[in-house]
Write an enzyme that holds these catalytic residues in place. Structure first.
Site, PDB file in Angstrom:
ATOM      1  N   ASP A   1       4.403  14.675  -2.755  1.00  0.00           N
ATOM      2  CA  ASP A   1       5.042  14.046  -1.602  1.00  0.00           C
ATOM      3  C   ASP A   1       6.531  14.351  -1.580  1.00  0.00           C
ATOM      4  O   ASP A   1       7.239  14.142  -2.568  1.00  0.00           O
ATOM      5  CB  ASP A   1       4.819  12.530  -1.685  1.00  0.00           C
ATOM      6  CG  ASP A   1       4.916  11.860  -0.331  1.00  0.00           C
ATOM      7  OD1 ASP A   1       5.143  12.570   0.663  1.00  0.00           O
ATOM      8  OD2 ASP A   1       4.755  10.636  -0.262  1.00  0.00           O
TER       9      ASP A   1
ATOM     10  N   CYS B   1       4.781  11.666   6.596  1.00  0.00           N
ATOM     11  CA  CYS B   1       3.654  11.473   5.690  1.00  0.00           C
ATOM     12  C   CYS B   1       2.324  11.291   6.409  1.00  0.00           C
ATOM     13  O   CYS B   1       1.369  12.040   6.188  1.00  0.00           O
ATOM     14  CB  CYS B   1       3.898  10.248   4.810  1.00  0.00           C
ATOM     15  SG  CYS B   1       5.348  10.359   3.745  1.00  0.00           S
TER      16      CYS B   1
ATOM     17  N   HIS C   1      -2.149   6.307   2.684  1.00  0.00           N
ATOM     18  CA  HIS C   1      -1.260   6.204   3.849  1.00  0.00           C
ATOM     19  C   HIS C   1      -1.939   6.594   5.154  1.00  0.00           C
ATOM     20  O   HIS C   1      -1.312   7.198   6.038  1.00  0.00           O
ATOM     21  CB  HIS C   1       0.001   7.051   3.635  1.00  0.00           C
ATOM     22  CG  HIS C   1       1.200   6.478   4.349  1.00  0.00           C
ATOM     23  ND1 HIS C   1       2.422   7.132   4.385  1.00  0.00           N
ATOM     24  CD2 HIS C   1       1.371   5.329   5.059  1.00  0.00           C
ATOM     25  CE1 HIS C   1       3.291   6.410   5.070  1.00  0.00           C
ATOM     26  NE2 HIS C   1       2.660   5.313   5.500  1.00  0.00           N
TER      27      HIS C   1
ATOM     28  N   HIS D   1       8.581  10.892  -3.804  1.00  0.00           N
ATOM     29  CA  HIS D   1       9.020  10.038  -2.698  1.00  0.00           C
ATOM     30  C   HIS D   1       9.984   8.977  -3.228  1.00  0.00           C
ATOM     31  O   HIS D   1       9.833   8.489  -4.338  1.00  0.00           O
ATOM     32  CB  HIS D   1       7.787   9.380  -2.068  1.00  0.00           C
ATOM     33  CG  HIS D   1       8.013   8.785  -0.721  1.00  0.00           C
ATOM     34  ND1 HIS D   1       8.765   7.648  -0.519  1.00  0.00           N
ATOM     35  CD2 HIS D   1       7.574   9.158   0.510  1.00  0.00           C
ATOM     36  CE1 HIS D   1       8.774   7.343   0.773  1.00  0.00           C
ATOM     37  NE2 HIS D   1       8.053   8.249   1.420  1.00  0.00           N
TER      38      HIS D   1
END
Length: 509
Positions: free
Chosen positions: A38, A78, A142, A296
């Protein structure tokens, strides 16, 4: 999300899927491991030219595989980019692209939101599951969670073709930063919950006594207890205004395992989950999608990696992530050996452990017929002269019941498979070369080890409160297959039938 990793992984997946379709019927289906990092930038890795952040494991993947240079993600955020990764479709085709001018609306900002990846979308996990694959997702999701209630899990990963899930259903936010007061809050939470349960039990007893005619109690007392419970719960709920309590959670399957999560340790727990998934499904073709929480913000990093890079916390987090990649892909590809394309395994060294203690190392060099074994520690066999630990049943790993060898013992197993004749520098010309080579392998091996809590240290302790209980302790009887509500019925039976009947009172409220 600025990750370029998505299209690389997706392209790899599509190639593997085509291979699955074209492969001969008598060939095994390939296992598939997808690693998604990420917010990682293309300039953060050594294989793409960075010479100040150390990423040897990812560099190895690029060196031994294919490195793509002209692929980009389907979105810069994301949620939509992951929707595209899972489905192979543009987010605008799935409703996962926001038209709101507020860019924060381009992702799901809370688990309290009812949206999610549409259920009619087909993911690569669903396709492979139909092909007989065992499928797993570990890490960040997510893509939404619930629709109408906190238990419906309508957008849970297990609804989209994954057989196993462990990870974070939301995403890391600044609220998920390590908080030194979190353990205290968890303790207070547990104490308050115990207090509520005791008060509820007192209310049940009072109401049972009232209805069974054992003693007099006014409704005012019972209502007062109920109001106290309500106020206590409301006060505690009102103190939990931060998103850390509601969005920074970990789940295993449909069960919440940490709330709030300890983000700094979550990554290594996920690595262990990934290794367990791979180990448990070696006998079947599997897909494992490992979706990192790294890198992240707020960049939660274990203390072992703090300060190791030249680029502050971000560089530390990248190097920790690369270390995790190495742990997930630890090992060698044995398929050429299994298919007869090569004669020897790529493994040169095998480390022999006794518990947590390294006792010996075996070395079979590439292109060599010689197999060396170096012993640093050996158990003291009993009784004297035996070749095992017959009196103690188990040989010791450390302490007075082992012998430490310095210099170590050396055997050549192709000539001495029973390890009966140790070699010395006088009898073996390669003695020093073998010892130094193995010691270097041990040093490299130990550099990859991370300190972890020892789970077996109190193996003889037996805490009653850790024993399984189906219901309210000690009323642990139940029949889940039959769907009985045994705990409540048993409680009512004991209260109204088994206890002596007291003198009736005329209740006046």
């Amino acid at each position: 999300m600025k990750s370029w990793w998505c299209p690389i992984a997706l392209t790899t997946l599509l190639l593997l899927l085509e291979t699955c379709e074209a492969i001969r019927a008598n060939d095994p289906r390939p296992n598939i491991l997808l690693l998604l990092v990420d917010d990682l930038g293309i300039g953060d890795l050594g294989c793409y030219g960075n010479d100040t952040i150390r990423t040897p494991n990812i560099d190895r993947l690029a060196r031994e595989g294919v490195k793509l240079t002209q692929h980009i993600a389907a979105a810069s955020m994301c949620t939509p980019s992951r929707a595209a990764f899972l489905t192979g479709r543009y987010p605008v085709r799935t409703g996962m692209a926001s038209d709101n001018v507020d860019r924060t609306c381009s992702v799901f900002t809370t688990l309290g939101f009812s949206g999610g990846l549409p259920r009619n979308e087909t993911t690569f996990a669903a396709i492979l599951k139909k092909k007989g694959y065992k499928t797993g997702l570990i890490g960040k999701w997510h893509q939404g969670l619930n629709c109408k209630s906190r238990l419906d899990h309508c957008h849970h990963p297990l609804r989209y073709g994954f057989d196993f899930y462990y990870g974070m259903p939301h995403t890391l936010t600044p609220f998920c930063s390590p908080d030194p007061s979190r353990d205290t809050e968890l303790t207070i939470n547990d104490k308050l919950w115990l207090c509520v349960k005791l008060i509820v039990l007192a209310m049940v007893v009072l109401m049972a006594g009232k209805f069974c005619g054992w003693f007099y109690v006014s409704w005012a007392h019972i209502i007062t207890l109920a109001m106290f419970i309500f106020l206590l719960e409301y006060a505690w709920f009102s103190s939990l205004t931060s998103a850390v309590y509601w969005d920074c959670v970990l789940m295993r399957g449909h069960e919440v395992t940490e709330q709030p999560m300890k983000a700094e340790r979550a990554g290594f727990i996920m690595v262990q989950e990934a290794r367990s998934f791979i180990s448990n499904h070696r006998q079947h073709p599997f897909l494992l999608f490992f979706s990192f929480l790294h890198v992240h913000t707020p960049l939660p990093t274990t203390t072992q990696f703090l300060g190791v890079s030249k680029h502050g916390l971000y560089g530390d987090n990248v190097e920790e992530m690369d270390f995790m990649v190495g742990k997930v892909i630890d090992g060698r590809d044995l398929m050429p050996l299994l298919k007869g394309e090569v004669q020897n395994s790529e493994h040169e060294f095998l480390f022999h452990y006794c518990g947590a203690y390294l006792h010996a190392v075996r070395w079979h060099g590439k292109g060599s017929a010689l197999v060396w074994k170096v012993h640093y520690v050996t158990p003291v066999f009993n009784p004297e002269g035996a070749i095992g630990c017959y009196e103690t049943q188990y040989c010791a790993c450390t302490g007075n019941e082992v012998t430490i060898h310095n210099p170590p013992l050396l055997f050549e197993l192709s000539r001495d498979p029973s390890e009966s004749t140790p070699l010395t520098q006088d009898t073996e010309p390669l003695y020093h070369l073998v010892i130094s080579t193995v010691e270097e392998a041990v040093r490299r091996h130990r550099e990859t080890l991370m300190p972890v809590p020892q789970q077996m240290s109190d193996c003889h302790t037996n805490f009653m409160w850790l024993q399984p209980c189906c219901g309210m302790f000690p009323f642990c009887l139940c029949d889940r297959q039959g769907g009985s509500a045994g705990g409540l019925f048993l409680f009512q039976y004991l209260v109204c039938k088994l206890l002596p009947s007291p003198t009736n009172h005329n209740d006046v409220d």
